[in-house]
Design a protein around this motif. Sequence first.
Motif, mmCIF file in Angstrom:
data_model
loop_
_atom_site.group_PDB
_atom_site.id
_atom_site.type_symbol
_atom_site.label_atom_id
_atom_site.label_comp_id
_atom_site.label_asym_id
_atom_site.label_seq_id
_atom_site.Cartn_x
_atom_site.Cartn_y
_atom_site.Cartn_z
ATOM 1 N N VAL A 77 1.072 -1.101 0.089
ATOM 2 C CA VAL A 77 -0.072 -0.057 0.172
ATOM 3 C C VAL A 77 0.705 1.281 -0.125
ATOM 4 O O VAL A 77 2.069 1.484 0.685
ATOM 5 N N TYR A 78 0.467 2.265 -0.531
ATOM 6 C CA TYR A 78 1.106 3.567 -0.868
ATOM 7 C C TYR A 78 0.897 4.263 0.079
ATOM 8 O O TYR A 78 -0.051 4.834 0.378
ATOM 9 N N GLU A 79 1.804 4.351 1.401
ATOM 10 C CA GLU A 79 1.774 5.403 2.576
ATOM 11 C C GLU A 79 2.842 5.794 2.879
ATOM 12 O O GLU A 79 3.680 5.285 3.827
ATOM 13 N N PRO A 80 3.222 6.818 2.215
ATOM 14 C CA PRO A 80 4.600 7.345 2.391
ATOM 15 C C PRO A 80 5.204 7.943 3.974
ATOM 16 O O PRO A 80 6.154 7.881 4.254
ATOM 17 N N ASN A 81 4.017 8.152 4.563
ATOM 18 C CA ASN A 81 4.469 8.824 6.027
ATOM 19 C C ASN A 81 4.372 7.677 6.974
ATOM 20 O O ASN A 81 4.618 7.857 8.141
ATOM 21 N N HIS A 82 4.057 6.574 6.600
ATOM 22 C CA HIS A 82 4.084 5.269 7.524
ATOM 23 C C HIS A 82 5.723 5.083 8.128
ATOM 24 O O HIS A 82 6.450 4.795 7.191
#
Lengths: 135, 139
Positions: A77-82
């Motif tokens: 999943v694209y979640e850059p702030n994770h």
Amino acid sequence: MSLISSLHVASTALHAQSLRLNTVASNLANADSTVDTNGQPYKGKQVVFRTIPMEDQGADGVEVMSISDSTAPARRVYEPNHPKADIQGFVTYSNVNPVEEMVNMISASRSYQMNLEAMNSARELMQRSLDILGT
Amino acid sequence: MNPVPEYDPLSFGETALRLRTYRQQILGSNLANADTPGFRAKDVNFAAALREQLEGQGYSGRVPLAVTSTGHMPSSTFRPGMPTQLFRTSMQPSMDGNTVDLDIERAHFAENVTKTEAQMRFLAGAFRGRITAMTPDGR
């Protein structure tokens, strides 16, 4: 005595099916786990059933031969702030498919119920056999 | 000539119950292995087995293969004293080779439970009759 081994056969099945339910519960609980005990994204667990011969002739029980990891591709999943995001910003979650797990759960619980019924039937028949010589 | 031979109700009841509980165990194994890959549903031919057992034949003519080496396979269909297990013909085998059809198995299971119970009542009746015959004043 065949009726007692019917009970044993049903109990092996109850044991195997409840282990299957356990793995389903782990899979559902960890459906969103990004880190498992080895530091990798969680991998779905699947039980493998095997027939085992019982002491009595003709009775076949069942056991869980092994619990293996699912080889399905992991969900990304694209979640850059994770905090677990990689360089491209993708987070790798577990490879558990909740829909499949629910189907697995229903199948396991139906099989469990069925073997419980078989156990009950064997118990009732044994009870009846005690009455053969009674009044 | 009476086509149905007369059997002693006690020995008939004992044999029938033994075969019924044996079949119960096989049907229970089918239910237990409903989810095991490659498992093939089994059953026995009850009528044939009962006749063979009552007439005291059927198994004496068959000789098991001797197993003298670890590589030998036992002649698994030979079970002294117990009827041969047959594989059920499957209407819809699953992809994993399992041939247990739950509807069919449950129907056979229920049938066998009922008939076992009936057989137990017949046997109990046979005993009651004897007890009555032994009681003075028909008490």
